[in-house]
Structures are given as C-alpha cells and as structure tokens.
Design an enzyme around this catalytic site. Structure first.
Site, mmCIF file in Angstrom:
data_model
loop_
_atom_site.group_PDB
_atom_site.id
_atom_site.type_symbol
_atom_site.label_atom_id
_atom_site.label_comp_id
_atom_site.label_asym_id
_atom_site.label_seq_id
_atom_site.Cartn_x
_atom_site.Cartn_y
_atom_site.Cartn_z
ATOM 1 N N ASP A 1 0.739 -1.238 0.027
ATOM 2 C CA ASP A 1 -0.015 0.098 -0.123
ATOM 3 C C ASP A 1 0.739 1.177 0.144
ATOM 4 O O ASP A 1 2.116 1.089 0.218
ATOM 5 C CB ASP A 1 -0.730 -0.079 1.215
ATOM 6 C CG ASP A 1 -0.178 0.180 2.471
ATOM 7 O OD1 ASP A 1 1.008 0.267 2.404
ATOM 8 O OD2 ASP A 1 -0.850 0.112 3.451
ATOM 9 N N GLN B 1 -11.607 7.237 -4.824
ATOM 10 C CA GLN B 1 -11.971 7.761 -3.542
ATOM 11 C C GLN B 1 -13.367 8.597 -3.747
ATOM 12 O O GLN B 1 -14.121 8.159 -4.619
ATOM 13 C CB GLN B 1 -10.941 8.937 -2.913
ATOM 14 C CG GLN B 1 -9.750 8.178 -2.320
ATOM 15 C CD GLN B 1 -10.033 7.443 -0.976
ATOM 16 O OE1 GLN B 1 -11.238 7.516 -0.549
ATOM 17 N NE2 GLN B 1 -9.005 6.954 -0.610
ATOM 18 N N ASP C 1 -7.888 -7.361 0.694
ATOM 19 C CA ASP C 1 -6.913 -7.670 1.587
ATOM 20 C C ASP C 1 -7.784 -7.224 3.177
ATOM 21 O O ASP C 1 -8.644 -6.546 3.059
ATOM 22 C CB ASP C 1 -5.942 -6.697 1.514
ATOM 23 C CG ASP C 1 -5.953 -5.205 1.954
ATOM 24 O OD1 ASP C 1 -6.688 -4.507 1.414
ATOM 25 O OD2 ASP C 1 -5.747 -5.156 3.178
ATOM 26 N N CYS D 1 -12.637 -28.946 6.245
ATOM 27 C CA CYS D 1 -11.188 -28.108 6.160
ATOM 28 C C CYS D 1 -10.380 -29.203 6.276
ATOM 29 O O CYS D 1 -10.172 -29.980 6.878
ATOM 30 C CB CYS D 1 -11.197 -26.981 7.171
ATOM 31 S SG CYS D 1 -9.728 -25.943 6.952
ATOM 32 N N CYS E 1 -6.937 -28.009 6.443
ATOM 33 C CA CYS E 1 -5.790 -27.558 6.936
ATOM 34 C C CYS E 1 -5.180 -28.412 8.180
ATOM 35 O O CYS E 1 -5.596 -29.138 8.620
ATOM 36 C CB CYS E 1 -6.013 -26.176 7.480
ATOM 37 S SG CYS E 1 -6.630 -26.010 9.002
ATOM 38 N N CYS F 1 -7.152 -28.337 11.128
ATOM 39 C CA CYS F 1 -8.255 -29.364 11.488
ATOM 40 C C CYS F 1 -7.590 -30.776 11.265
ATOM 41 O O CYS F 1 -8.625 -31.505 11.710
ATOM 42 C CB CYS F 1 -9.073 -28.661 10.251
ATOM 43 S SG CYS F 1 -9.786 -27.247 10.805
ATOM 44 N N HIS G 1 -5.930 -21.565 10.296
ATOM 45 C CA HIS G 1 -7.099 -22.207 9.802
ATOM 46 C C HIS G 1 -7.780 -21.248 8.914
ATOM 47 O O HIS G 1 -8.479 -21.284 8.011
ATOM 48 C CB HIS G 1 -8.125 -22.863 10.863
ATOM 49 C CG HIS G 1 -9.412 -22.977 10.248
ATOM 50 N ND1 HIS G 1 -9.722 -23.881 9.568
ATOM 51 C CD2 HIS G 1 -10.351 -22.083 10.566
ATOM 52 C CE1 HIS G 1 -11.193 -23.993 9.358
ATOM 53 N NE2 HIS G 1 -11.401 -22.898 10.045
HETATM 54 ZN ZN LIG Z 1 -9.135 -25.765 8.999
#
Ligand SMILES: [Zn+2]
Length: 660
Positions: A66, A162, A239, A277, A279, A282, A308
């Site tokens: 940014d 803007q 973001d 999930c 990940c 998990c 996660h």
């Molecule tokens: Zn997860």
C-alpha cells in the site's frame, strides 16, 4: 494471478504468527505489506541490500504494497496534509517523516512490490460532501504525480478511487482515475465507518465504471460475507486483517458457522474445528484442545486458528473462482449469502433465521446490544433497558465529563515524576479509557506545528500515566470491538489488547493501561492508590451497591492516604449525601450535555490542597434538609450518625467560620 483472490496482511513483512510455508500451502498468491511500517522499520536501505522484500523474507510469490496513505490517516498521532504531501511523526523514534506521492513510489520501488499503490488521501466515509470532494481531488492530483514518479519501473501501479459514500463523487473519481494508464484500480476509503449496505452500494457504483479487463481491488474488506457480496459486484482482489485478528480473539470461520472459542460450550468437543477443512489445524487437533490453548493464552492457540482462517479464506476464493468459471455463480451466491451470514452469529448453527434476527444476533452479546444512530454506536443493557452515554457521542462525553474536568493533560504535564494513577470504574465500551489515552498520546507526540513553534525536541517528557479500569463484565467492550465501525475511538491496539490480555503498554510513551476484571467493591483494596477516579458504573439500577453509603465509606478509607479527586456524572442529592457522610468533600462538577451539573468528590487531602473546585455550601445543606432524596442509598433513614456526619461536615463548618 487467479482472481478473485484474497491477500493476507503482512504489515511488517510477516503475516502475524504465520510461517511462509503454511501461507504457501494454503494457496496465498499475493501478500500485502505496509509501506508506512516498512519505511520506518527496517528502512529502505535494508530492502535495497536484500534485493527487495522477496529476497528479504524469502517469499517466492507476489507482493502488493500500500502507499502509506491509510496508515497516516488511521494511526494515532499527528499528521499534516498539504498539497505537497503528508507529514507525520514516526511512532518509532518520533522523527518527522515526509510522505509525498514521489517518496511513496520511491519507497515502494525499493521494497520491490509487484504491485504498487498510489498515495491517496483517505477520509472517513461519513465526512461532508465538500471534505470528501477536496480529498478526492487531491487524490487525483497525487495519482498523476505517482504515475510520473513510477518512471520506467516494471512494477505494476494501481490507481485508487475515492469519494467517501457519495455516488456522484465515486463516479467522478472512477472516471478521472480510469482515464490514467494504471494497471489496476482500487476502491479506497471503505471499511472506515460506513454500514455494510452503504459499502455494497458504493462498490457497485464504482465497479460499473471500471474497465472490465483490469483487476479491481476493494481495500481493507472484510468478512467472508463482505467478500461474497463484493465479488458479486465485480471485485477481484481483497485484503483484510480479520482472519488473523479474529484468530487472536479466539474466533474461527468454519463451514459450520463462525466459532467463538471463548465459549465454554466448546470445552470438551472432540471434533475438528471444521470437518470440511483440510488445513493443518483441522487435520491435527480437536476443538477442545484449541479451546484450551485459547483459555490459557497460549500463543500457539491463535497461531493455529489464524492458519485455519487464512486457509478458509483461500478456500472460499477457490470455490468462488470455480463457480464463476463453471457458470454456476448465481446459485452459489444465493446459497452462500445465507450460509455465510449465519456464520456471523455465535453459538450453534442456526438453520432458519430471518434477516432481522440475524442482524440482531450480530449486534448482541450477553446482556448487551449495540444501537447505532447516525453512525455512532451505543451500548444498551437489555436487562434494565438503559443505554450507556445515551445522548451524545460516547467519545465526546468521556472528554467533557471526565478527561477535561479532571485536567488530565495538565496534570500529565506537571512536575511530578510518579505516575498519574487514574481509576476508570466501569470500563463499559472503554470510551473514558480511550479518551484518556488519546489525551496522553497527544502530549507524547506534539503536533508538527507545536514542535515548530517551541522548537524544543528535548522538552521534558510527560509524567507517566497508569490507567486502571475495573469491570466485571467485558461483554460490552467485546461487543463494541465487534461493531468497530460505529465505535471509531476503538480503532487502536490498546482495547484489543485489554480485551484479550487485560494489559496494554504504549511502545512510544509512558502509558500503561491495566484491566482488573471483577467487582470494584473487592478490587479497590488491591489497586495502586488513585489520583483521579472516573466513577462511571453503568447505572444505579444495575450497580446500585456501588452507590451505597457503605461503598462510599470503604472508598473514602481506601483513598484517605492520597489526594484523590473523584468525578461522576450524577448530581443526585442522595449520592452527594452519601459522599459527605462517608467523609469526602463534595464539589459541583461542570455541566455537560444534558446534565446541568455533575459531582466531584475530594478526599480530605485533595480538599486541603489547591483543587480549584467549588465546594457545596450552606445553601446546598438547606436544600438537602428539605429534599425527598436526602437518605443515602442503603442507609437507615432513622440512623442519626450519617445525618450528623453530613450536617457537621467540615466543608460546611469551615465556610461558617470564614464568614463570621
Ligand atoms: Zn482448518
């Protein structure tokens, strides 16, 4: 880059507590880094030495930086905006730093981001039309200068639209910015105080005016539901700090609902956080284990939740991409709207809820709920029906009722070196505490003009501040933090830290804030002796015992060794009688808002000193004798001892002596 895509925020060239391997595994394509922070630390020369941010953090995929504009606007401390650029004070070493379009682009070139952003002037989305127009026009002039400053750099550069929440300005800004040869276009100035509906409308107005062939980036947004709505309106990039910030608070996004691991219901649940999930968290741990880590404040707890959450966001973006490509977006959107919205309610998954019920669920916690009026949030106690700071803006009322009359700024500039100790009785949604911290921070960081006038960079630093808040129910603060768009004074690291760790210390000034959770009646005995007390328990109804004669007697004993000044919002005759009977001296407090008068109680030591307050005189005593409200709460009306204590109080006797 495949879009839509979500960019985790790596403010300091690192996503909070996350390993790059896990980010890569979750499918992150682009990381966002903050130029403002990286400019201060480690500084441009380090990036130049290591071949930019990719070399420095060994990150093989893309980075977007940014421009620093949003941080200048949002961080506490001084800043001045001129045509030339912005000027602000470094929170690291207090140096004055200039940030112009040219300097921002030069910094972003050194950092070596794949995508650079133009410097813009960000204003709250709720400002007046004229202010929003001026900021937008400055943003347009700066955009041209950024393009010129880019030179022959191969890095992409995005323009920013803007215009606050005004459709005409947004359209004009989109037209002007898209006339310039940018590689992509961002929608700035949202997620700073507007409602979700306003944000969605505004997004639609802008995306309609943007060219189809370039990426569109909605800055700083948002929840999973916000992302879905924005993709539906044609946005490609996002973001937000939410996946990691909420993880730190113990909150996970899952396919079964948004799960708050602070809830005791999860204590013994053997299932994974999200059965859908894949990940690391998990696959490896039970909810019960994650709940336990959260409870003992183990860092690994929020690391694992953050991992996660990022995975969940990336997975959601993957699913969106698949449905767009398969031509099944509309059906996916309709279903996910309801599913993702249900996630914004806590507790067990709710299958059938009306829209109104959902909105209420998101705005309630424990016995409290948020009412928003004209963009300002108020906390209402659903048990008693009472509203905290009902009339005015809570932040303003905190200043006029407590911070200004208690002369906090002046006392922090005093000669003494021992900390100024302030008790904040009744933390609530932290309005009084944050107003105090804001006052102390402006002293710690004088504005640029002040510095120029006094040219005394080595002026004596202010006296240390120790703020001690007492609260037995954190729900109102937690609720306000969840609805932060209507509690803008909470946009600061301190309240989050207080909510999770019960302690915050400023890194740049001698300011410490502690929370003592539990009952003030008990905790007051163990806290450091106060110079100032903000006596702001929610109300008589909900905290009646704190206003009793017995409670004021105990408080007077605790404060006896110290010169304590207590400020409270009420001017009730029975409360003043209780204070006098307890041994305090009582003075009139200033009128504020709808209150014609407030009350200040002084310990005998404070009364003996030069306090500058107007003590109640004989005429009050006359009125008190005739009043229906003469009996202090909890006192026996027939008991002569408290009546004598009021009648014979030295504050009235002294007056008689001097008059004779
Ligand atoms: Zn997860």
């Amino acid at each position: 880059m495949l879009t839509p895509t979500f960019m985790p925020v790596g403010t300091h060239a690192a996503v909070r507590a996350q390993r790059r391997e896990d980010l890569l595994d979750s499918g992150v394509q682009v990381l966002l880094a903050n130029t403002y922070h990286l400019l201060l630390r480690p500084g441009r020369e380090i990036f130049e030495k290591f071949g930019g941010i990719h070399g420095f953090m060994n990150w093989p995929r893309s980075v977007l930086t940014d421009s620093g504009g949003f941080q200048i606007f949002s961080l506490p401390g001084s800043r001045t905006m001129r045509e030339e650029g912005a000027e602000f004070r470094s929170y690291v070493d207090q140096q004055i730093i200039q940030l112009s379009p040219e300097l921002s682009i030069a910094a972003q070139r050194s950092i070596g981001a794949d995508i650079m952003m133009v410097l813009d002037q960000c204003v709250p989305s709720t400002v007046e039309h004229g202010v929003a127009k001026a900021a937008m026009e400055l943003t347009h002039r700066w955009a041209r200068r950024c393009l010129a400053a880019r030179g022959d750099s191969p890095q992409a550069l995005f323009g920013i639209v803007q215009g606050a929440s005004y459709a005409d300005l947004r359209r004009e800004s989109a037209r002007v910015i898209t006339d310039m040869p940018f590689d992509g276009f961002a929608i700035g100035g949202l997620a700073v105080g507007e409602t979700a509906a306003q944000r969605e409308d505004c997004t639609a107005v802008v995306t309609e005016s943007l060219p189809a062939g370039r990426p569109r980036y909605l800055m700083g947004v948002g929840t999973t539901r916000d992302l879905l709505e924005a993709v539906h309106r044609g946005v490609d990039m996002f973001d937000c700090i939410l996946p990691t910030a909420l993880a730190k608070q113990g909150v996970a996004f899952t396919s079964l609902g948004r799960r708050d691991l602070r809830r005791a219901a999860y204590r013994a649940v053997a299932a994974p956080l999200d059965p859908a999930c894949a990940c690391h968290t998990c696959k490896t741990y039970s909810i019960a284990y994650l709940w336990h880590l959260q409870r003992v404040h183990e860092t690994q707890g929020w690391q694992l939740l953050g991992l996660h959450n990022i995975h969940f966001y990336q997975d959601l973006m993957r699913r969106m991409r698949a449905h767009i490509l398969a031509g099944t977006w509309s059906a996916f959107y309709r279903i996910q709207r309801d599913v993702l919205d249900a996630r914004d309610s806590y507790g067990p998954a709710v299958t059938h809820v009306t829209k109104a019920q959902r909105r209420r669920l998101a705005q309630r916690r424990g016995r409290y709920e948020v009412l928003a009026r004209d963009g300002i949030g108020h906390i209402r106690d659903t048990h008693s029906g009472e509203i905290m700071h009902p009339v005015s803006d809570p932040a303003q009322e905190a200043r006029s009722l407590y911070v200004v009359p208690a002369r906090v700024r002046e006392r922090l500039q005093g000669e003494e070196s021992a900390p100024l100790v302030i008790w904040d009785v009744g933390l609530g949604a932290a309005a009084n505490a944050m107003a105090t911290i804001a006052a102390a921070e402006t002293l710690a960081r004088p504005t640029a003009t002040q510095t120029l006038q006094t040219s005394a960079p080595d002026a004596r630093p202010p006296r240390p501040l120790l703020l001690v808040s007492f609260e037995n129910d954190l729900d109102s603060l937690l609720l306000a933090l969840r609805q932060i768009s209507v509690f803008p004074y909470l946009r600061h690291a301190a309240p989050h830290k207080i909510a999770t760790e019960h302690r915050w210390e400023s890194r740049t000034a001698a300011i410490e804030w502690r929370l003592l959770p539990g009952d003030f009646a008990v905790l007051k005995f163990s806290a450091p002796l106060p110079d100032i007390i903000y006596f702001d328990p929610f109300s008589f109804k909900t905290d009646s015992v704190l206003w009793s004669l017995a409670a004021f007697r105990e408080l007077a004993q605790v404060c006896a060794p110290s010169a304590t000044q207590l400020f409270t919002y009420t001017a009730s005759t029975s409360v003043r009688a209780a204070m006098l009977a307890a041994g305090f001296y009582v003075a009139r407090g200033a009128a504020t808002g709808p209150k014609a008068e407030t009350t200040i109680a002084l310990s005998p030591r404070a009364a003996a000193g030069c306090h500058g307050h107007e003590l109640l005189g004989e005429e009050w005593l006359v009125k008190w004798r005739r009043s229906d409200a003469r009996v202090p709460f909890g006192a026996d009306p027939e008991d002569p001892s408290w009546q004598e204590a009021v009648s014979a109080h030295p504050q009235f006797r002294r007056r008689e002596v001097t008059e004779e």
